[in-house]
Enzyme design. Structure first.
Site, PDB file in Angstrom:
ATOM      1  N   LYS A 186       1.032   2.343  46.915  1.00  0.00           N
ATOM      2  CA  LYS A 186       1.345   2.476  48.353  1.00  0.00           C
ATOM      3  C   LYS A 186       0.655   1.397  49.174  1.00  0.00           C
ATOM      4  CE  LYS A 186      -0.475   5.475  46.618  1.00  0.00           C
ATOM      5  NZ  LYS A 186      -0.828   6.643  45.840  1.00  0.00           N
ATOM      6  N   GLU A 225       8.943   5.554  44.248  1.00  0.00           N
ATOM      7  CA  GLU A 225       8.858   7.012  44.492  1.00  0.00           C
ATOM      8  C   GLU A 225       7.441   7.547  44.338  1.00  0.00           C
ATOM      9  OE1 GLU A 225       9.983   9.778  46.096  1.00  0.00           O
ATOM     10  OE2 GLU A 225      11.923   9.252  45.221  1.00  0.00           O
ATOM     11  N   ILE A 277       6.884  14.465  44.557  1.00  0.00           N
ATOM     12  CA  ILE A 277       7.985  14.901  45.439  1.00  0.00           C
ATOM     13  C   ILE A 277       8.988  13.745  45.586  1.00  0.00           C
ATOM     14  CG2 ILE A 277       8.595  15.668  47.759  1.00  0.00           C
ATOM     15  CD1 ILE A 277       5.767  16.759  48.087  1.00  0.00           C
ATOM     16  N   GLU A 316     -10.945   9.090  46.205  1.00  0.00           N
ATOM     17  CA  GLU A 316     -10.722   7.716  45.761  1.00  0.00           C
ATOM     18  C   GLU A 316     -12.081   7.011  45.650  1.00  0.00           C
ATOM     19  OE1 GLU A 316      -7.670   6.215  45.271  1.00  0.00           O
ATOM     20  OE2 GLU A 316      -6.441   7.892  45.932  1.00  0.00           O
ATOM     21  N   LYS A 350       1.382   5.835  53.216  1.00  0.00           N
ATOM     22  CA  LYS A 350       2.584   6.589  52.814  1.00  0.00           C
ATOM     23  C   LYS A 350       3.503   6.804  54.018  1.00  0.00           C
ATOM     24  CE  LYS A 350      -0.189   8.852  49.234  1.00  0.00           C
ATOM     25  NZ  LYS A 350      -1.080   9.966  48.933  1.00  0.00           N
TER      26      LYS A 350
HETATM   27  N1  HSE Z   1      -5.940  10.300  46.927  1.00  0.00           N
HETATM   28  C1  HSE Z   1      -4.604  10.729  47.145  1.00  0.00           C
HETATM   29  C2  HSE Z   1      -4.616  12.193  47.523  1.00  0.00           C
HETATM   30  C3  HSE Z   1      -3.693  10.533  45.967  1.00  0.00           C
HETATM   31  O1  HSE Z   1      -5.664  12.812  47.575  1.00  0.00           O
HETATM   32  O2  HSE Z   1      -3.546  12.723  47.807  1.00  0.00           O
HETATM   33  C4  HSE Z   1      -3.269   9.113  45.828  1.00  0.00           C
HETATM   34  O3  HSE Z   1      -2.547   8.678  46.926  1.00  0.00           O
END
Ligand code: HSE
Length: 428
Positions: A107, A131, A138, A192, A207
């Site tokens: 992303k 996706e 999803i 992360e 996103k």
């Molecule tokens: N760190 C993200 C989350 C997942 O907690 O949804 C990867 O985008």
């Protein structure tokens, strides 16, 4: 049967190994559904010696993902390495230049370089599919670009960072403060490497920018997303919101207004009984509103090996079947240059503050809001202690600018202790 579709897989972390596992365990099913075999020919990762939960012995090894992307025996380059510059970008560009289709879960890469990559891919007659980059398992990109392609989209919303939703839900369920739950999340491995990507709203903002580009036919503009993380949300905010039948979510909202494209990823109050209000734990939810279809709610795992690999492989299956859709739903060269809405639409606001408990304090607060043009809908005062009183106000609709003006005036009253918290209440 057509010739096998040959995959080059860059990145053998959780998602990469999930992809290998699906390709291996469902080989016959994938071939039947795609009308051709799907095979991995070569892989690449930083460390060849690491023990991994899959048999990689049948695949060629490339130390350099760029070399992998250029191999003659690779038709589709799968990028699940991560990082918005460096090797991920170089390898994706190399794949396009070498005439490969690309499937990516990245992303950050697309939020920063999506338009340029889409232009070069489409000029070369290639597709980039992503996706897995938005809301994990999803299939929201597919829903927007295909199933809802005949709709003018009115609004796109989503809770798209599972870690933040886990933290907020856990704070509420266990009555724990933010710092303690943040630490729990770290120990569980949810955060992360740079936690600010999660709790600062950046990952979810990436996103949202990708969804907004597709929904509103414009170039990705992550820099224009209004971002605010969840670090200032207290357990008291969560309890006060619940008292008024709301829950606090890190909510992304994008809509095209007469004033331009509005994109924000900020903590918001949503009605407790709404699908977004009911979303608990690390789950994601995306709400899509189109002029013909009305509202659609998609819910599912936003991260993890199986869900993310499922999304990657869904894209691979489309390529194997010959489904070719422009990267952002409209040819990249025809995507509009977005004009960012300078001010987001007006909404109701939750404002929480602590007052010095003395005569006339509340009157000063009411006056400050009134002078800023912010009208009070509801007000509650909670228990007094140490000559302080917690006051909670729900406003009628007001713009962010008016609320900021009110906050500045509140600070000047000399009866408000500390910085008030103001959170938008989203109608969902
Ligand atoms: N760190 C993200 C989350 C997942 O907690 O949804 C990867 O985008």
């Amino acid at each position: 049967m057509a010739a096998p579709l040959r995959l080059g897989l860059a990145g053998l972390g959780t998602v990469g190994i999930g992809v290998v596992q699906i390709v291996q365990k469902h080989a016959a099913m994938l071939a039947a559904r795609a009308g051709r075999e799907i095979v991995i020919t070569a892989v690449s990762a930083r460390d060849q010696t690491r023990n991994r939960a899959a048999d990689l012995s049948g695949y060629a090894w490339e130390a350099d993902p760029v070399a992998l992307a250029q191999r003659d025996d690779v038709d589709v380059f799968i990028e699940v390495m991560g990082g918005h510059d460096g090797p991920a970008k170089a390898a994706t560009e190399a794949a396009i230049a070498a005439g490969k289709d690309v499937v990516t879960a990245n992303k950050a890469l697309l939020a920063h370089h999506g338009h340029a990559l889409a232009l070069s891919a489409e000029a070369a007659g290639r597709v980039i599919r992503f996706e897995a980059a938005v809301a994990g398992g999803i299939p929201v990109i597919k829903a927007l670009t295909e199933g809802l392609a005949a709709n003018r989209m009115n609004r796109v919303m989503g809770v798209m960072n599972g870690t933040c939703n886990y933290i907020l839900t856990r704070m509420e369920d266990a009555g724990l403060p933010y710092a303690q739950v943040f630490e729990e999340a770290r120990q569980l491995g949810y955060l992360e490497a740079d936690p600010n990507l999660d709790v600062g709203g950046i990952d979810a903002g990436h996103k949202l920018a990708l969804l907004a580009a597709i929904a509103f036919g414009c170039q990705v503009s992550f820099d224009a997303v209004e971002l605010e993380g969840i670090g200032a949300i207290s357990i008291d905010d969560i309890r006060h919101a619940a008292d008024m039948d709301y829950r606090i979510k890190l909510l992304g909202v994008a809509r095209m207004t007469g004033r331009g494209l509005e994109q924000r990823m900020t903590p918001c109050l949503v009605p407790m009984g709404s699908p977004l209000g009911q979303l608990s734990g690390g789950t994601n939810m995306v709400v899509l509103e189109g002029d013909s279809v009305g509202q659609i709610v998609l819910r599912g795992a936003g991260a993890g090996m199986g869900p993310t690999a499922s999304a990657v492989m869904g894209d691979v299956m489309d390529i194997a079947r010959g489904v070719r859709v422009p990267v952002f739903g409209i040819a990249a060269a025809d995507l509009a240059v977005p004009v960012a809405a300078a001010v987001a639409a007006a909404s109701a606001w939750y404002v929480r503050m602590t007052l010095i408990d003395k005569p006339g304090a509340l009157a000063k607060v009411a006056a400050a809001l009134g002078e800023a043009g912010v009208s009070i809908d509801r007000m509650r005062q909670y228990g007094h202690s140490d000559a302080q009183a917690r006051v909670l106000i729900v406003t009628h609709k007001a713009t962010r600018d008016d609320v900021n003006d009110a906050l500045a005036r509140l600070a000047a009253t000399a009866v408000v202790l500390g910085a008030p918290v103001a959170l938008r209440i989203e109608e969902v």
